[in-house]
Design an enzyme around this catalytic site. Structure first.
Site, PDB file in Angstrom:
ATOM      1  N   ASP A 149       1.129   5.121  -0.346  1.00 53.27           N
ATOM      2  CA  ASP A 149       0.467   6.429  -0.322  1.00 53.27           C
ATOM      3  C   ASP A 149       1.171   7.413  -1.253  1.00 53.27           C
ATOM      4  O   ASP A 149       2.400   7.549  -1.202  1.00 53.27           O
ATOM      5  CB  ASP A 149       0.475   6.997   1.096  1.00 53.27           C
ATOM      6  N   HIS A 168       0.858  -1.192   0.000  1.00 54.59           N
ATOM      7  CA  HIS A 168       0.000   0.000   0.000  1.00 54.59           C
ATOM      8  C   HIS A 168       0.889   1.236   0.000  1.00 54.59           C
ATOM      9  O   HIS A 168       1.542   1.539   1.001  1.00 54.59           O
ATOM     10  CB  HIS A 168      -0.924  -0.003   1.208  1.00 54.59           C
ATOM     11  N   HIS A 221      -6.134   9.751  -0.525  1.00 54.33           N
ATOM     12  CA  HIS A 221      -6.779   9.759   0.792  1.00 54.33           C
ATOM     13  C   HIS A 221      -5.905  10.333   1.901  1.00 54.33           C
ATOM     14  O   HIS A 221      -6.318  10.302   3.073  1.00 54.33           O
ATOM     15  CB  HIS A 221      -7.272   8.350   1.152  1.00 54.33           C
ATOM     16  N   ASP A 249      -7.827   1.655   2.288  1.00 56.02           N
ATOM     17  CA  ASP A 249      -7.364   2.577   3.326  1.00 56.02           C
ATOM     18  C   ASP A 249      -8.193   3.850   3.489  1.00 56.02           C
ATOM     19  O   ASP A 249      -8.045   4.522   4.504  1.00 56.02           O
ATOM     20  CB  ASP A 249      -5.900   2.963   3.064  1.00 56.02           C
TER      21      ASP A 249
END
Length: 1022
Positions: A49, A47, A413, A173
């Protein structure tokens, strides 16, 4: 005939030319399921970001000042994962964030790129989600969501090709999940969706009821709107004790000595998890934040774990992907007639544990949230104008490349949410600012070319935006005696718009497109903005109405500073006896304290007050839920809202010919103007607020605006989902689970408001709506009330990872933020909703204002009239009132167009009906010659019975009058790739990928298209 066939085949190879090694055959990645055992689907993933504790570039490079505790380098994740996959064909991995993949791909050799394509084609590397970033679902607007998915898909098509088309949504997420976002996923053609964060009580109940797999009814307006949705038994990271990554300090590698122990431990964990699902399948993540930087370590241990279960009596542990998991579950559901439960609303608000409602981020970093909305506004206008430029013969559309990407990053996000470190916020702003400047560079010349009367006109209109006009800075309008104002309307219908420009003069003459003199108001600015940064700020605002802006069109205005003092100058003066503003149709009144008491909309009067309050944000420790602090994520007020002041420090008014304004100064932190415009369609009251330099003691300060009316809404209110569907809310109530509202009575009733919030009085048959100019948190905590949080400044970190207090400072003071709310009143029969939808679109896509210095001789008014029309019309007619042209942009060697029905079923008797739009002869500059329906993300064709013959006849030019009438149902969006009758559609925007493979996929697609045409011709001959 055989000779013709070989001629066609020969022509195909001549046209296609040489391409790099690629195999377009897509192999199913799914391994065999053991129907007698529980199948544990291990999904290796990272994951990543797109900015959070470090910037996008720092995360990619593996650098940055926070490397000590965020040792993340995405380039190494992709490098090592590709090598590890290539070593063992049994392994699987999913790639999610296209922004990082694109950045990495540009650095690779052709050999590596071919290796990646092979891994994608054989199913070892699966592209999941596919958007530029994993966007937030609360604060992101649907137009920007669709754009960033479309751009991500485009890059995947141009790099890894057909087998890289995403089939599954992966939103693990984001801090809560939206119904409209799920609907978008369905319309993208996704087969399923994996979500991550929902209220812990909701998750607990779902676990107890074996409801982690479910069907989400994403949209009541569509017949086929159900989307298979699933979630992990725990979180999106590897199981405790089974994280083998270098970032996992507690992980234990699997060895010959401990394999039996690890298998036993893992099986015991699965004994618990198998009770969470209705089928014999468990979805289990193997990875987490920025894992797999040394991928072979991870994969080698997973290999051993799988081998350890090879002959297990109960569990079949296998490498898998989300698409394989969903395929297995669906097969078992169909075979065994299992009924999965359904859900119809959304997953807001999200609480991770007690006292921890993630509702603060709905408002956090309000300046950044507004800047994102401005970026979208400019992007849509720039895409339209660049389309017209391409049509007129200019093939270069690289000016919008960076803005597409920057806007994709802004949807992340930890970007639009405001949940990143301050340094990352600054970087986001820097990216967006640079991209906006790049996008606007050619706009002046594009508008010049659209307006010029003769081909040889080359005068530079010097048009540019004034992004600092909200703090009364615009060099051209302030310091030039003559200037041009170009107003571009990005909507597909005629609109009128009030232009507001910072000026320092006392008297002006404005000449309109038909040589008419335009009336104006000259007003004092709302605030002495020199206190913010000491810049060159104007003292007045020039306000005029640009009437009847044509759809997708432009109007040009000529402004001259003239001698004398204008009768249109209306200086703010103290309110004494006259406390009514506007007129009998639309207006408002204030009391002797200067605060709102009533509004009049379309002749209907409502008692309603508006005032500012603030909550003390809890400054507790972040160590536990019971002492949770308010922070970037969490809103946790310490007590009830406090009124800022019972009486205003300053109350002044100005009444003009176009607008009446009341200026309210609460204190040094809050100033507001309440205004009403006097046009016949201006059925709303505008609240223009400036909030900043919030002073705190030992607690945070979180400022709200509150509207208090006599409406009896019985605890029911409505908020939008990403600017589209309306979701009904009920105070202190959830649809899927029970909770104790007394635990956090305020924050538990806060919801994301991207576009508007509505309360209705069914007895009086009226509704009150407040529309906003950026995403905010709010709700209706008491009957008749609407509150929206506008700004936050906290004292403590809330303990959810950002490790930094939400304390924005600029120019040595707490950050000032300016924004607008629009209050309107209507009937519940649908007329109120119609106006609200129309107003929301007008404010989302406001006309683009550009100004230019006209002080040179060649830009004198008489000379301009000789060379330029002062009006351009993009469409020959407005689209129907319930239809919006959502997208018009250049796309490779063609264009994208999206049409949307903007109303829901039963929202209004007339506007909710199906509507037909005729695209024949709609545009002024071109005619559509070929129209291909595609999915929402523009990456898959939608085949219909007539497609083959339609394509054939168009290709052979047998029909120039094809039926281009399109019917739209409520809430439907139709997406098309089209070409035009102009001969310059081939101006492909090369250079998106650095030129190592010469756009080989695009070549292959063009070659395939030619083959289809030639084979079609052969078919007709036969």
């Amino acid at each position: 005939m055989l000779a013709i066939f070989f001629l066609v085949l020969n022509l195909y190879f001549v046209v296609s030319g040489p391409v790099l090694e690629t195999d377009s055959t897509c192999t199913s990645p799914c391994k065999a399921i053991d129907n007698e055992k529980i199948n544990v689907h291990l999904v290796p993933h990272s994951h990543d970001d797109v900015g959070w504790l470090k910037t996008y570039e720092e995360y990619y490079q593996g650098t940055g000042q926070f490397n000590s505790y965020e040792n993340a380098g995405v380039q190494y994740i992709l490098d090592s994962t590709i090598e590890a996959l290539d070593l063992n064909s049994e392994r699987r991995f999913i790639q999610v964030e296209t922004a990082f993949f694109w950045r990495w791909w540009n650095d690779q050799t052709n050999q590596t790129r071919n290796k990646v394509r092979k891994l994608v084609n054989n199913g070892q590397l699966e592209m999941i989600n596919g958007a530029w970033s994993m966007n937030d679902e609360a604060a992101a607007h649907y137009q920007s969501i669709i754009d960033q998915f479309t751009w991500g898909f485009r890059i995947l098509d141009d790099t890894v090709g057909e087998c890289g088309k995403p089939k599954i949504g992966w939103q693990i997420d984001p801090f809560g999940h939206s119904r409209e976002h799920a609907s978008i996923m369905k319309q993208l053609g996704f087969e399923g969706l994996v979500i991550g964060r929902l209220d812990y009580r909701d998750k607990g109940k779902r676990i107890a009821e074996k409801n982690l797999d479910f069907m989400w009814n994403t949209n009541d307006n569509f017949d086929d709107a159900k989307l298979f949705t699933t979630m992990f038994p725990d979180f999106y990271v590897s199981e405790s004790g089974f994280c083998f990554d270098v970032t996992c300090y507690r992980g234990t590698n699997i060895t010959d000595d401990n394999i039996d122990e690890k298998v036993k431990e893992f099986a015991e964990r699965m004994d618990t998890y198998k009770e969470y699902y209705q089928t014999k399948n468990i979805l289990l993540p193997m990875g987490g934040d920025f894992t797999f930087q040394k991928a072979e370590i991870n994969f080698a241990n997973i290999d051993k774990l799988i081998e350890g279960f090879k002959n297990h009596e109960k569990y079949n542990v296998l490498y898998s992907t989300p698409s394989c998991y969903i395929q297995a579950v669906k097969a078992e559901v169909d075979k065994n007639k299992i009924t999965l439960k359904e859900k119809s609303d959304d997953f807001f608000p999200y609480a991770s544990d007690s006292h921890s409602f993630w509702t603060g981020y709905f408002t956090s970093r309000p300046a950044s949230k507004r800047f994102e909305r401005i970026g979208n506004n400019l992007l849509q206008s720039a895409k339209q104008l660049t389309t017209f430029s391409r049509i007129n013969g200019n093939d270069d559309d690289k000016n919008i490349l960076k803005l597409r990407m920057a806007m994709g990053v802004m949807q992340h996000h930890d970007a639009i949410t405001g949940t990143e470190k301050q340094a990352v916020t600054d970087d986001y702003s820097l990216q967006l600012d640079g991209a906006i400047k790049e996008a606007q560079k050619p706009l002046s010349n594009i508008i010049r070319d659209l307006l010029k009367k003769k081909e040889d006109v080359s005068v530079d209109l010097k048009l540019t935006t004034c992004l600092l006009s909200n703090i009364s800075i615009c060099d051209t309008t302030q310091n030039k005696d003559r200037f041009l104002v170009a107003v571009q309307n990005p909507l597909a219908k005629t609109v009128s718009h009030y232009v507001r420009l910072p000026v320092n003069g006392d008297n002006y003459k404005i000449t309109g497109p038909d040589d008419e003199e335009i009336k104006y108001d000259l007003l004092d600015t709302m605030y002495d903005f020199s206190l913010i940064n000491g810049g060159d700020h104007a003292t007045k605002e020039l306000v005029f109405q640009a009437v009847d802006l044509p759809p997708l069109g432009v109007k040009l205005f000529y402004v001259e500073k003239i001698d004398g003092t204008s009768k249109s100058y209306h200086k703010f003066e103290e309110i004494t006896t006259d406390r009514s503003f506007g007129d009998k149709s639309n207006g408002f009144t204030v009391d002797d304290k200067g605060k709102l008491t009533t509004i009049t909309i379309n002749g209907q009067v409502l008692d309603i007050a508006q005032d500012f309050y603030f909550y003390h944000g809890s400054a507790g420790s972040s160590a536990s839920a019971s002492t949770r602090a308010s922070g970037a994520y969490i809103f946790r007020p310490d007590g009830d809202a406090v009124q800022v002041t019972p009486k205003l420090k300053v109350q002044e008014f100005a009444k003009g010919g176009l607008v009446d304004e009341v200026r309210q100064v609460y204190n040094d932190e809050i100033t507001q103007i309440i205004r009403v415009y006097k046009g016949k369609d201006d059925s709303y009251i505008e609240f223009d607020w400036l909030v900043g330099n919030l002073q705190r003691d030992d607690k945070g300060k979180e400022v709200i605006t509150k509207f208090t009316s006599t409406v009896k809404n019985n605890g029911i209110f409505y908020t939008d989902a990403n600017g589209r569907q309306q979701i009904q809310r009920q105070r202190n109530k959830r649809s899927d689970y029970d909770y104790d509202p007394s635990e956090e009575p305020v924050s538990s009733n806060y919801y994301p408001i991207t576009s508007k919030i509505v309360i209705k009085d069914e007895t009086q048959k009226l509704q009150v709506a407040v529309l906003n100019d950026r995403a905010q948190g709010g709700g209706s905590l008491e009957d008749g009330e609407i509150e929206l949080m506008v700004h936050r400044r906290d004292r403590s970190d809330d303990g959810f990872g950002v490790n930094e207090v939400l304390d924005e400072v600029q120019f040595g003071k707490g950050l000032y933020v300016r924004g607008q709310h629009y209050l309107t009143l209507g009937k519940t029969d649908g007329s109120g909703a119609v106006f609200e939808r129309d107003l929301a679109h007008k404010k989302l896509l406001s006309p683009l204002i550009l100004v230019g210095d006209a002080t040179t001789d060649e830009l004198a008014l008489d000379k301009l009239k000789e060379q330029f029309n002062f009006k351009f019309e993009g469409l020959k007619t407005s689209l129907p009132g319930n239809v919006q042209l959502l997208t018009l942009e250049p796309w490779k060697n063609s264009y994208i167009m999206r049409l949307e029905h903007i109303f829901e079923k039963n929202e209004d008797t007339e506007m909710s009906k199906e509507v037909t739009v005729d695209l024949n002869d709609l545009f002024t500059l071109f005619k559509i010659t070929e129209l291909t329906p595609v999915t929402l993300g523009a990456n898959k064709k939608i085949e219909t019975k007539s497609n083959f013959i339609t394509r054939l006849t168009r290709a052979l030019r047998l029909s120039d009058n094809a039926d281009l009438k399109m019917t739209l149902k409520p809430m439907e969006i139709k997406t098309f790739i089209f070409t035009t009758d102009k001969n310059n559609d081939g101006g492909e925007d090369n250079g998106i990928i650095d030129g190592k493979d010469d756009n080989n996929n695009s070549q292959a697609l063009r070659a395939t298209s030619v083959l289809v045409i030639l084979m079609s011709a052969l078919y007709m001959l036969l």
